[in-house]
Write a protein that holds these residues in place. Structure first.
Motif, PDB file in Angstrom:
ATOM      1  N   LEU A 187     -13.365 -11.103  10.461  1.00 14.75           N
ATOM      2  CA  LEU A 187     -13.971  -9.929   9.835  1.00 14.75           C
ATOM      3  C   LEU A 187     -13.151  -8.672  10.101  1.00 14.75           C
ATOM      4  N   ILE A 188     -12.785  -8.430  11.362  1.00 12.97           N
ATOM      5  CA  ILE A 188     -12.074  -7.192  11.680  1.00 12.97           C
ATOM      6  C   ILE A 188     -10.652  -7.226  11.129  1.00 12.97           C
ATOM      7  N   LYS A 189     -10.022  -8.386  11.117  1.00 11.05           N
ATOM      8  CA  LYS A 189      -8.678  -8.467  10.531  1.00 11.05           C
ATOM      9  C   LYS A 189      -8.739  -8.296   9.016  1.00 11.05           C
ATOM     10  N   GLY A 190      -9.796  -8.850   8.401  1.00 13.20           N
ATOM     11  CA  GLY A 190      -9.958  -8.644   6.965  1.00 13.20           C
ATOM     12  C   GLY A 190     -10.167  -7.173   6.640  1.00 13.20           C
ATOM     13  N   TRP A 191     -10.962  -6.485   7.481  1.00 10.62           N
ATOM     14  CA  TRP A 191     -11.176  -5.048   7.301  1.00 10.62           C
ATOM     15  C   TRP A 191      -9.858  -4.289   7.483  1.00 10.62           C
ATOM     16  N   TYR A 192      -9.105  -4.636   8.497  1.00 10.23           N
ATOM     17  CA  TYR A 192      -7.824  -3.988   8.795  1.00 10.23           C
ATOM     18  C   TYR A 192      -6.873  -4.131   7.605  1.00 10.23           C
ATOM     19  N   LEU A 193      -6.704  -5.355   7.139  1.00 10.41           N
ATOM     20  CA  LEU A 193      -5.758  -5.609   6.048  1.00 10.41           C
ATOM     21  C   LEU A 193      -6.252  -5.009   4.732  1.00 10.41           C
ATOM     22  N   GLY A 194      -7.570  -5.044   4.503  1.00  9.17           N
ATOM     23  CA  GLY A 194      -8.114  -4.442   3.289  1.00  9.17           C
ATOM     24  C   GLY A 194      -7.885  -2.945   3.246  1.00  9.17           C
ATOM     25  N   CYS A 195      -8.114  -2.282   4.379  1.00  7.76           N
ATOM     26  CA  CYS A 195      -7.869  -0.835   4.450  1.00  7.76           C
ATOM     27  C   CYS A 195      -6.387  -0.525   4.269  1.00  7.76           C
ATOM     28  N   PHE A 196      -5.538  -1.359   4.858  1.00  8.47           N
ATOM     29  CA  PHE A 196      -4.097  -1.118   4.748  1.00  8.47           C
ATOM     30  C   PHE A 196      -3.628  -1.300   3.304  1.00  8.47           C
ATOM     31  N   ALA A 197      -4.129  -2.329   2.645  1.00  6.90           N
ATOM     32  CA  ALA A 197      -3.755  -2.558   1.241  1.00  6.90           C
ATOM     33  C   ALA A 197      -4.247  -1.404   0.363  1.00  6.90           C
ATOM     34  N   ALA A 198      -5.457  -0.921   0.628  1.00  5.55           N
ATOM     35  CA  ALA A 198      -5.986   0.210  -0.140  1.00  5.55           C
ATOM     36  C   ALA A 198      -5.136   1.456   0.081  1.00  5.55           C
ATOM     37  N   TRP A 236      -1.895   1.626   0.672  1.00  3.19           N
ATOM     38  CA  TRP A 236      -0.660   1.547  -0.114  1.00  3.19           C
ATOM     39  C   TRP A 236      -0.921   1.807  -1.591  1.00  3.19           C
ATOM     40  N   THR A 237      -2.081   1.370  -2.064  1.00  4.86           N
ATOM     41  CA  THR A 237      -2.430   1.652  -3.460  1.00  4.86           C
ATOM     42  C   THR A 237      -2.619   3.148  -3.676  1.00  4.86           C
ATOM     43  N   MET A 238      -3.267   3.818  -2.726  1.00  6.77           N
ATOM     44  CA  MET A 238      -3.495   5.252  -2.848  1.00  6.77           C
ATOM     45  C   MET A 238      -2.178   6.029  -2.811  1.00  6.77           C
ATOM     46  N   ILE A 239      -1.263   5.600  -1.958  1.00 12.06           N
ATOM     47  CA  ILE A 239       0.041   6.258  -1.873  1.00 12.06           C
ATOM     48  C   ILE A 239       0.790   6.129  -3.197  1.00 12.06           C
ATOM     49  N   ARG A 240       0.636   4.987  -3.829  1.00  8.43           N
ATOM     50  CA  ARG A 240       1.374   4.729  -5.064  1.00  8.43           C
ATOM     51  C   ARG A 240       0.815   5.493  -6.258  1.00  8.43           C
ATOM     52  N   TYR A 241      -0.517   5.569  -6.336  1.00  7.57           N
ATOM     53  CA  TYR A 241      -1.131   6.096  -7.545  1.00  7.57           C
ATOM     54  C   TYR A 241      -1.683   7.522  -7.438  1.00  7.57           C
ATOM     55  N   GLU A 242      -1.987   7.968  -6.216  1.00  7.48           N
ATOM     56  CA  GLU A 242      -2.710   9.226  -6.120  1.00  7.48           C
ATOM     57  C   GLU A 242      -2.225  10.034  -4.938  1.00  7.48           C
ATOM     58  N   GLY A 243      -2.747  11.240  -4.787  1.00 13.02           N
ATOM     59  CA  GLY A 243      -2.290  12.162  -3.763  1.00 13.02           C
ATOM     60  C   GLY A 243      -3.269  12.368  -2.638  1.00 13.02           C
ATOM     61  N   GLN A 244      -3.312  13.624  -2.171  1.00 18.72           N
ATOM     62  CA  GLN A 244      -3.978  13.944  -0.921  1.00 18.72           C
ATOM     63  C   GLN A 244      -5.490  13.776  -0.956  1.00 18.72           C
ATOM     64  N   VAL A 245      -6.118  14.129  -2.075  1.00 17.77           N
ATOM     65  CA  VAL A 245      -7.574  14.002  -2.169  1.00 17.77           C
ATOM     66  C   VAL A 245      -8.006  12.559  -1.925  1.00 17.77           C
ATOM     67  N   ALA A 246      -7.306  11.633  -2.559  1.00 17.14           N
ATOM     68  CA  ALA A 246      -7.640  10.220  -2.392  1.00 17.14           C
ATOM     69  C   ALA A 246      -7.447   9.776  -0.955  1.00 17.14           C
ATOM     70  N   MET A 247      -6.428  10.288  -0.265  1.00 19.78           N
ATOM     71  CA  MET A 247      -6.176   9.871   1.108  1.00 19.78           C
ATOM     72  C   MET A 247      -7.263  10.374   2.050  1.00 19.78           C
ATOM     73  N   VAL A 248      -7.743  11.594   1.829  1.00 22.51           N
ATOM     74  CA  VAL A 248      -8.851  12.109   2.639  1.00 22.51           C
ATOM     75  C   VAL A 248     -10.089  11.241   2.413  1.00 22.51           C
ATOM     76  N   CYS A 249     -10.341  10.885   1.171  1.00 19.03           N
ATOM     77  CA  CYS A 249     -11.478  10.007   0.878  1.00 19.03           C
ATOM     78  C   CYS A 249     -11.281   8.639   1.525  1.00 19.03           C
ATOM     79  N   TRP A 250     -10.030   8.169   1.561  1.00 20.41           N
ATOM     80  CA  TRP A 250      -9.747   6.896   2.249  1.00 20.41           C
ATOM     81  C   TRP A 250     -10.121   6.995   3.726  1.00 20.41           C
ATOM     82  N   VAL A 251      -9.782   8.108   4.366  1.00 24.11           N
ATOM     83  CA  VAL A 251     -10.120   8.296   5.780  1.00 24.11           C
ATOM     84  C   VAL A 251     -11.633   8.224   5.970  1.00 24.11           C
ATOM     85  N   LEU A 252     -12.387   8.896   5.114  1.00 22.19           N
ATOM     86  CA  LEU A 252     -13.851   8.913   5.240  1.00 22.19           C
ATOM     87  C   LEU A 252     -14.441   7.528   4.998  1.00 22.19           C
TER      88      LEU A 252
END
Length: 407
Positions: free
Chosen positions: A278-289, A291-307
């Motif tokens: 479960l925790i590794k799936g969460w870790y990898l899922g967050c990490f994959a998300a 990279w997607t945010m870095i590729r497609y969007e900017g700072q607003v999306a990254m702050v939302c990712w943190v939350l």
């Protein structure tokens, strides 16, 4: 029976870490008797949580990039609010034992707040060390903090007592507070060279990690205080997680299950394996998300990712805590949790941003708000069930625990 499990709950204090042995525990013992007897331990927990969360919210407002540009007054605010949180977190349990009102509810509130603060105490050093929110180093800081906290709490589930290392979260908090104050005094101090053998080779080796940001943070040069802190945040939680997993396995090896005995939900080697998945799936899922945010969007999306990462992890931890105190099965899938829903919404908004460009930022905030709301609702519903089963309330001291004079 959930109610019976909650009533049979017993708290076993963890061992003290280095700074707790040296002075922190003595300081907390001095503070706890100053609290009025009517002040519930959960109120103390929430006061500290409000302080540190306020500093976190201010940081996201004034420097969402987390690139080290926050003014000195915020560094002071972070150090003070962090210390207040640490003190409240260290004395809430002492107030509970003083009043003899400790319960499963207190553990869920305490560790539930700590789970959210684990992310905050990863974001603070990201700002202090000028790591930024646009590279893998900072994201690994956040996810490693969550990993370390989750695995540490696995010992509560499987052994019955939380494992605390000689150098643990209390030392981390004090280090972050010290770095914030030192940066106010002299910002260049974090770039002070550490005179150890092979310092430049260590920097060069870490810079070769094929993830964005490592080559920038560990550019050719000596090993500095800043780089040593980054290295600590990247390596130590992984080592800590492996150590704890081995300790739990050795525990089960030394105390095998008796024939025909009933295994509690979430316990045993299979339970441990599923929780690690479960925790590794969460870790990898967050990490994959990420990279997607870095590729497609900017700072607003990254702050939302943190939350989303913060409150999604908080929800995962709440479910683990309920498994511990109420003996209910752990989640059977990541997709039944708000964090996974939030990440999916976030990535979907980024991927289809060209088709919904006019509302994409609203969508990002909606994904974060959805995750936060679902987490709060689940925590409230779970807490109410515990309160009903134990005949207690969230933020008041039971009458039986008050002195005769106060009654």
């Amino acid at each position: 029976d959930v109610a019976a499990a909650l009533r049979s709950y017993k708290y076993m204090g963890p061992p003290l870490s280095l700074l707790e042995r040296v002075y922190l525990n003595q300081f907390w013992e001095m503070i706890a008797p100053l609290y009025p007897r009517w002040l519930a331990p959960n109120c103390i927990t929430m006061i500290g949580f409000v302080f540190v969360t306020s500093a976190f919210a201010v940081l996201l407002a004034i420097d969402p990039k987390l690139d080290g540009s926050a003014p000195n007054w915020w560094l002071l605010m972070a150090a003070v609010c962090g210390f207040i949180y640490q003190t409240m977190d260290g004395t809430d349990g002492k107030q509970a034992r003083r009043l003899k009102c400790g319960s499963a509810l207190g553990e869920c509130v305490d560790h539930g707040c700590d789970a959210l603060v684990a992310t905050i105490y990863a974001v603070f050093p990201m700002e202090i060390l000028s790591l930024g929110l646009d590279n893998a180093v900072g994201i690994i800081f956040i996810l490693n903090a969550q990993l370390a906290f989750f695995v540490s709490n696995l010992t509560l589930v499987h052994i019955g007592r939380q494992d605390i290392q000689l150098l643990d979260c209390q030392e981390l908090q004090q280090l972050v507070q010290a770095c914030a104050l030192l940066k106010i005094r002299n910002p260049a101090i974090l770039d002070t060279k550490i005179p150890i053998p092979m310092g430049e080779r260590i920097s060069k080796l870490v810079a070769s990690v094929p993830l964005e940001g490592f080559d920038k943070v560990f550019a050719p040069g000596p090993l500095t205080i800043r780089r040593a802190c980054v290295l600590l945040g990247v390596v130590f939680p992984i080592f800590h997680a492996i150590t704890i997993a081995i300790k739990i396995l050795l525990h089960y090896k030394s105390k095998p299950q008796k024939p025909n005995s009933k295994q509690l939900p979430g316990r045993g080697v299979l339970g441990l394996l599923w929780q690690i998945i479960l925790i590794k799936g969460w870790y990898l899922g967050c990490f994959a998300a990420f990279w997607t945010m870095i590729r497609y969007e900017g700072q607003v999306a990254m702050v939302c990712w943190v939350l989303i990462s913060m409150f999604g992890f908080g929800d995962l931890m709440n479910r683990l805590l309920v498994t511990r105190v109420a003996h209910v099965p752990p989640p059977t899938s990541l997709f039944e949790m708000p964090g996974a829903i939030g990440l999916i919404l976030l990535v979907s908004m980024a991927y289809f941003r060209e088709n919904i460009e006019s509302i994409v930022h609203v969508g990002f905030f909606a994904a974060a708000a959805c995750t936060i709301a679902l987490h709060v609702l689940h925590a409230r519903r779970t807490g109410n069930v515990i309160c009903d089963a134990l005949g207690v309330t969230w933020f008041t001291v039971p009458a039986r625990c008050l002195s005769a004079k106060q009654k």
